[in-house]
Design a protein around this motif. Structure first.
Motif, PDB file in Angstrom:
ATOM      1  N   GLY A 101       5.732  24.845   9.539  1.00 33.84           N
ATOM      2  CA  GLY A 101       5.383  25.931   8.313  1.00 33.84           C
ATOM      3  C   GLY A 101       4.514  26.604   8.796  1.00 33.84           C
ATOM      4  O   GLY A 101       3.671  27.670   8.184  1.00 33.84           O
ATOM      5  N   ILE A 102       3.711  26.493  10.215  1.00 38.62           N
ATOM      6  CA  ILE A 102       2.658  27.365  10.390  1.00 38.62           C
ATOM      7  C   ILE A 102       1.429  27.272   9.808  1.00 38.62           C
ATOM      8  O   ILE A 102       0.874  28.224   9.515  1.00 38.62           O
ATOM      9  CB  ILE A 102       2.861  28.698  10.999  1.00 38.62           C
ATOM     10  N   GLN A 103       1.170  25.955   9.260  1.00 42.81           N
ATOM     11  CA  GLN A 103       0.107  25.814   8.337  1.00 42.81           C
ATOM     12  C   GLN A 103      -1.179  25.638   8.892  1.00 42.81           C
ATOM     13  O   GLN A 103      -1.959  24.400   8.632  1.00 42.81           O
ATOM     14  CB  GLN A 103       0.616  24.460   7.235  1.00 42.81           C
ATOM     15  N   PHE A 104      -1.655  26.694   9.706  1.00 44.42           N
ATOM     16  CA  PHE A 104      -2.787  26.311  10.554  1.00 44.42           C
ATOM     17  C   PHE A 104      -4.226  26.126   9.468  1.00 44.42           C
ATOM     18  O   PHE A 104      -5.077  25.511   9.744  1.00 44.42           O
ATOM     19  CB  PHE A 104      -3.061  27.307  11.375  1.00 44.42           C
ATOM     20  N   ASP A 105      -3.772  26.738   8.228  1.00 49.06           N
ATOM     21  CA  ASP A 105      -5.095  26.827   7.495  1.00 49.06           C
ATOM     22  C   ASP A 105      -5.189  25.349   6.799  1.00 49.06           C
ATOM     23  O   ASP A 105      -6.451  25.298   6.329  1.00 49.06           O
ATOM     24  CB  ASP A 105      -4.941  27.666   6.324  1.00 49.06           C
ATOM     25  N   THR A 106      -4.504  24.333   6.958  1.00 50.60           N
ATOM     26  CA  THR A 106      -4.493  22.789   6.422  1.00 50.60           C
ATOM     27  C   THR A 106      -5.571  22.332   7.582  1.00 50.60           C
ATOM     28  O   THR A 106      -5.817  21.147   7.287  1.00 50.60           O
ATOM     29  CB  THR A 106      -3.236  22.257   6.298  1.00 50.60           C
ATOM     30  N   SER A 108       2.118  42.518 -16.102  1.00 50.51           N
ATOM     31  CA  SER A 108       2.079  43.561 -17.075  1.00 50.51           C
ATOM     32  C   SER A 108       1.488  44.590 -16.664  1.00 50.51           C
ATOM     33  O   SER A 108       1.855  45.874 -17.328  1.00 50.51           O
ATOM     34  CB  SER A 108       1.149  43.037 -18.091  1.00 50.51           C
ATOM     35  N   TRP A 109       0.431  44.672 -15.588  1.00 45.88           N
ATOM     36  CA  TRP A 109       0.146  46.129 -15.267  1.00 45.88           C
ATOM     37  C   TRP A 109       0.672  46.657 -13.724  1.00 45.88           C
ATOM     38  O   TRP A 109       0.186  47.154 -12.896  1.00 45.88           O
ATOM     39  CB  TRP A 109      -1.283  45.908 -14.925  1.00 45.88           C
ATOM     40  N   GLY A 110       1.879  45.717 -13.193  1.00 49.60           N
ATOM     41  CA  GLY A 110       2.471  45.949 -11.871  1.00 49.60           C
ATOM     42  C   GLY A 110       2.007  45.372 -10.870  1.00 49.60           C
ATOM     43  O   GLY A 110       2.229  45.522  -9.887  1.00 49.60           O
ATOM     44  N   GLY A 111       0.995  44.199 -11.200  1.00 46.87           N
ATOM     45  CA  GLY A 111       0.359  43.520 -10.052  1.00 46.87           C
ATOM     46  C   GLY A 111       1.414  42.583  -9.440  1.00 46.87           C
ATOM     47  O   GLY A 111       2.273  42.128 -10.167  1.00 46.87           O
ATOM     48  N   GLN A 112       0.945  42.308  -8.243  1.00 45.44           N
ATOM     49  CA  GLN A 112       1.961  41.384  -7.414  1.00 45.44           C
ATOM     50  C   GLN A 112       1.362  40.256  -6.770  1.00 45.44           C
ATOM     51  O   GLN A 112       0.063  40.168  -6.585  1.00 45.44           O
ATOM     52  CB  GLN A 112       2.730  41.986  -6.171  1.00 45.44           C
ATOM     53  N   PHE A 113       1.941  39.099  -6.470  1.00 46.05           N
ATOM     54  CA  PHE A 113       1.269  38.076  -5.760  1.00 46.05           C
ATOM     55  C   PHE A 113       1.521  37.778  -4.272  1.00 46.05           C
ATOM     56  O   PHE A 113       2.712  38.493  -3.848  1.00 46.05           O
ATOM     57  CB  PHE A 113       1.631  36.664  -6.554  1.00 46.05           C
ATOM     58  N   VAL A 114       0.678  37.358  -3.574  1.00 44.29           N
ATOM     59  CA  VAL A 114       0.623  37.121  -2.148  1.00 44.29           C
ATOM     60  C   VAL A 114       0.480  35.848  -1.804  1.00 44.29           C
ATOM     61  O   VAL A 114      -0.301  35.216  -2.207  1.00 44.29           O
ATOM     62  CB  VAL A 114      -0.102  38.043  -1.404  1.00 44.29           C
ATOM     63  N   ALA A 115       1.718  35.060  -1.050  1.00 44.25           N
ATOM     64  CA  ALA A 115       1.466  33.675  -0.726  1.00 44.25           C
ATOM     65  C   ALA A 115       1.542  33.980   0.776  1.00 44.25           C
ATOM     66  O   ALA A 115       2.378  34.434   1.594  1.00 44.25           O
ATOM     67  CB  ALA A 115       2.533  32.771  -1.270  1.00 44.25           C
ATOM     68  N   PRO A 116       0.430  33.171   1.431  1.00 48.83           N
ATOM     69  CA  PRO A 116       0.420  33.213   3.065  1.00 48.83           C
ATOM     70  C   PRO A 116       1.049  32.228   3.617  1.00 48.83           C
ATOM     71  O   PRO A 116       1.094  32.301   5.061  1.00 48.83           O
ATOM     72  CB  PRO A 116      -0.997  33.034   3.119  1.00 48.83           C
ATOM     73  N   ALA A 117       1.961  31.410   3.188  1.00 46.77           N
ATOM     74  CA  ALA A 117       2.661  30.208   3.812  1.00 46.77           C
ATOM     75  C   ALA A 117       4.153  30.075   3.105  1.00 46.77           C
ATOM     76  O   ALA A 117       4.188  30.339   2.046  1.00 46.77           O
ATOM     77  CB  ALA A 117       2.019  29.093   3.994  1.00 46.77           C
ATOM     78  N   PRO A 118       4.976  29.776   3.982  1.00 40.89           N
ATOM     79  CA  PRO A 118       5.017  29.550   5.596  1.00 40.89           C
ATOM     80  C   PRO A 118       4.737  30.943   6.264  1.00 40.89           C
ATOM     81  O   PRO A 118       3.974  31.089   7.125  1.00 40.89           O
ATOM     82  CB  PRO A 118       6.312  29.019   6.048  1.00 40.89           C
ATOM     83  N   VAL A 121       0.890  -0.912  -0.269  1.00 43.33           N
ATOM     84  CA  VAL A 121       0.026   0.039  -0.019  1.00 43.33           C
ATOM     85  C   VAL A 121       0.917   1.135  -0.077  1.00 43.33           C
ATOM     86  O   VAL A 121       1.976   1.185   0.526  1.00 43.33           O
ATOM     87  CB  VAL A 121      -0.798   0.153   1.283  1.00 43.33           C
ATOM     88  N   THR A 122       0.601   2.157  -0.876  1.00 46.27           N
ATOM     89  CA  THR A 122       1.332   3.641  -0.521  1.00 46.27           C
ATOM     90  C   THR A 122       0.206   4.657  -0.244  1.00 46.27           C
ATOM     91  O   THR A 122      -0.949   4.602  -0.692  1.00 46.27           O
ATOM     92  CB  THR A 122       1.823   4.048  -1.772  1.00 46.27           C
ATOM     93  N   LEU A 123       0.288   5.417   0.870  1.00 44.24           N
ATOM     94  CA  LEU A 123      -0.454   6.406   1.327  1.00 44.24           C
ATOM     95  C   LEU A 123       0.322   7.725   1.124  1.00 44.24           C
ATOM     96  O   LEU A 123       1.278   7.820   1.657  1.00 44.24           O
ATOM     97  CB  LEU A 123      -0.914   6.114   2.547  1.00 44.24           C
ATOM     98  N   GLU A 124      -0.351   8.801   0.610  1.00 37.57           N
ATOM     99  CA  GLU A 124       0.285  10.217   0.804  1.00 37.57           C
ATOM    100  C   GLU A 124      -0.720  10.883   1.482  1.00 37.57           C
ATOM    101  O   GLU A 124      -1.861  10.824   1.593  1.00 37.57           O
ATOM    102  CB  GLU A 124       0.211  10.634  -0.696  1.00 37.57           C
ATOM    103  N   LEU A 125      -0.071  11.844   2.533  1.00 36.51           N
ATOM    104  CA  LEU A 125      -0.783  12.647   3.326  1.00 36.51           C
ATOM    105  C   LEU A 125      -0.004  13.712   3.883  1.00 36.51           C
ATOM    106  O   LEU A 125       1.237  13.400   4.021  1.00 36.51           O
ATOM    107  CB  LEU A 125      -1.509  11.692   4.394  1.00 36.51           C
ATOM    108  N   PRO A 126      -0.532  14.758   4.100  1.00 39.14           N
ATOM    109  CA  PRO A 126       0.169  15.824   5.114  1.00 39.14           C
ATOM    110  C   PRO A 126       1.002  15.491   6.180  1.00 39.14           C
ATOM    111  O   PRO A 126       0.443  14.711   6.900  1.00 39.14           O
ATOM    112  CB  PRO A 126      -0.630  17.099   5.121  1.00 39.14           C
ATOM    113  N   HIS A 127       2.214  16.019   6.253  1.00 35.03           N
ATOM    114  CA  HIS A 127       3.096  15.701   7.399  1.00 35.03           C
ATOM    115  C   HIS A 127       2.747  16.699   8.683  1.00 35.03           C
ATOM    116  O   HIS A 127       3.052  17.812   8.581  1.00 35.03           O
ATOM    117  CB  HIS A 127       4.494  15.434   7.122  1.00 35.03           C
ATOM    118  N   LEU A 128       2.366  16.067   9.923  1.00 34.85           N
ATOM    119  CA  LEU A 128       2.145  16.830  10.901  1.00 34.85           C
ATOM    120  C   LEU A 128       3.398  17.728  11.181  1.00 34.85           C
ATOM    121  O   LEU A 128       3.227  19.079  11.467  1.00 34.85           O
ATOM    122  CB  LEU A 128       1.860  15.958  12.262  1.00 34.85           C
ATOM    123  N   LEU A 129       4.648  17.369  10.988  1.00 38.07           N
ATOM    124  CA  LEU A 129       5.713  18.037  11.156  1.00 38.07           C
ATOM    125  C   LEU A 129       5.790  19.113  10.402  1.00 38.07           C
ATOM    126  O   LEU A 129       6.259  20.409  10.864  1.00 38.07           O
ATOM    127  CB  LEU A 129       7.246  17.195  11.172  1.00 38.07           C
TER     128      LEU A 129
END
Length: 410
Positions: A209-214, A394-404, A196-204
């Motif tokens: 990463g302060i990934q409280f939104d997960t 192209s219009w000077g927009g920027q991206f925001v990523a909240p994690a970590p 069996v292979t299982l993929e899942l997010p790691h608590l560590l």
């Protein structure tokens, strides 16, 4: 405090991991005509079991209420498709799969993964409780059973003669209320020669990463390697190898066999065991530090959005993932701060996000609005999304990523 018991070992849960207040179900999207109706909210209070280390939320809604009409379709993420194709090629080689082999995937969604095994001429069967994604998979020619996996389904499959060489369970175990029923089903279905292979997010990674939104109600459990090994050992299974993956902010791919299988623990497994021990993943001090960082991150998000509004800058969101709804609701984000979000999934367009009621629109609406900032809610897909929206620059927009941490990408 309400008394709760661990869903694996039944010990009383009296240790808080993090308390994110009240929140609606993260995937309970609201039809426009119900915008003014009252939504049910539930405590988003994660606790940790002192006995087995399982971090968990209580179950407030039956699985059928969440997944029978599930609106998540895996194939809308190009990076996830590429990840799945690489996995299929790797497992065909590692497990020596061929024309006489069988792969069974649990929570097979819309056939995003099994299609790659089918193309290689390998027999495949999907188990998927959500009727919409299951229908898409069947239309692709992938045999799919629309049901929830556990002891009974495993017993029926085995009686039909199924002896899978590979069972795949990607990002499903965290959603399972009855962990013991699910893992017992794996043991029933898995022959000694299979894996069996299982993929899942790691608590560590969640902690580091302060990934409280997960954390959201559909994610009932959050696993460390140590807890996973305890769970599988209780059902006559064992982990013999582990791969660390970048997906979902940091995931594990476990390779699991029966106790009787002649497989030795890999060096990677031994290394990860030591890393968790050094990190103090089972220590109350670790949880206290995490809670402090979550509060600080909430203030960071609020400060950014308030400062942008005061400066006359527009912020629009990209995506409608479950994790985004946890973040928006915990940070008390309103339409004044983010007027709407966009998503490629047409099943979500025209709906409102739960709690905040931000409208979900087609990505074309974002391009037409030309915002100063694009706030990326599925931050784990940041690179893919920035590449798709390169015109924003192209219009000077920027991206925001909240994690970590909250990061602005020009």
């Amino acid at each position: 405090m309400d008394r709760h018991r661990c869903r694996f070992c039944a010990e009383e849960l009296d240790e808080t991991f993090v308390d994110l207040g009240l929140s609606p179900l993260a995937n309970s999207f609201v039809p426009k005509e119900r915008e003014d109706a009252t939504e049910p909210t539930y405590p988003l209070h994660a606790r940790v079991c002192r006995a087995c280390g399982l971090v968990q939320l209580p179950q407030f809604e039956p699985a059928a209420n969440i997944f029978d009409q599930y609106l998540y379709y895996s194939s809308y993420s190009e990076s996830w498709l590429r990840h799945s194709e690489r996995y299929a090629a790797e497992m065909i080689a590692r497990a020596k799969l061929g024309a006489t082999s069988e792969v069974i995937e649990i929570a097979s969604n819309d056939g995003y993964l099994l299609q790659f095994f089918r193309r290689a001429g390998i027999g495949a069967l999907g188990i998927e409780p959500a009727s919409g994604p299951a229908a898409v998979a069947i239309a692709k020619g992938i045999p799919t059973r629309t049901c929830y996996f556990g002891r009974d389904v495993a017993t029926a499959l085995r009686a039909e003669g199924h002896r899978p060489d590979l069972i795949v369970a990607n990002n499903v175990l965290p959603h399972v209320a009855d962990i013991n029923d699910f893992v017992a089903g794996l043991r029933i279905l898995l022959p000694d020669s299979g894996r069996v292979t299982l993929e899942l997010p790691h608590l560590l990674h969640l902690i580091e990463g302060i990934q409280f939104d997960t954390i959201y109600h559909e994610h009932l459990s959050y696993f460390s390697l140590a807890t996973l090994e305890t769970v599988f050992r209780a059902h006559g299974l064992r982990v013999f190898d582990v791969d660390e993956l970048p997906t979902h902010g940091g995931s594990l791919r476990l390779h699991v066999c029966t106790e009787a299988a002649p497989r030795s623990p890999s060096p990677a497994l031994e290394r990860l065991r030591r890393r968790e021990a050094v990190a103090g993943i089972d220590q109350p001090a670790t949880y206290r530090d995490f809670r402090r960082k979550v509060t600080a991150k909430r203030e960071m998000v609020r400060d950014f959005l308030e400062a942008a509004r005061r400066a006359g800058k527009t912020v629009l969101a990209y995506g409608a993932p479950a994790k985004g709804n946890t973040l928006l609701n915990y940070c008390d984000v309103t339409r004044e701060l983010i007027p709407f979000t966009v998503d490629r999934n047409p099943h979500k367009q025209g709906m409102l996000l739960p709690g905040t009621h931000l409208p979900i629109r087609d990505p074309a609406a974002l391009m037409a609005a030309r915002p100063d900032y694009v706030f990326i809610l599925p931050w784990n897909l940041k690179d893919e999304i920035i590449a798709q929206l390169s015109e924003v620059r192209s219009w000077g927009g920027q991206f925001v990523a909240p994690a970590p941490d909250l990061t602005i990408v020009s």
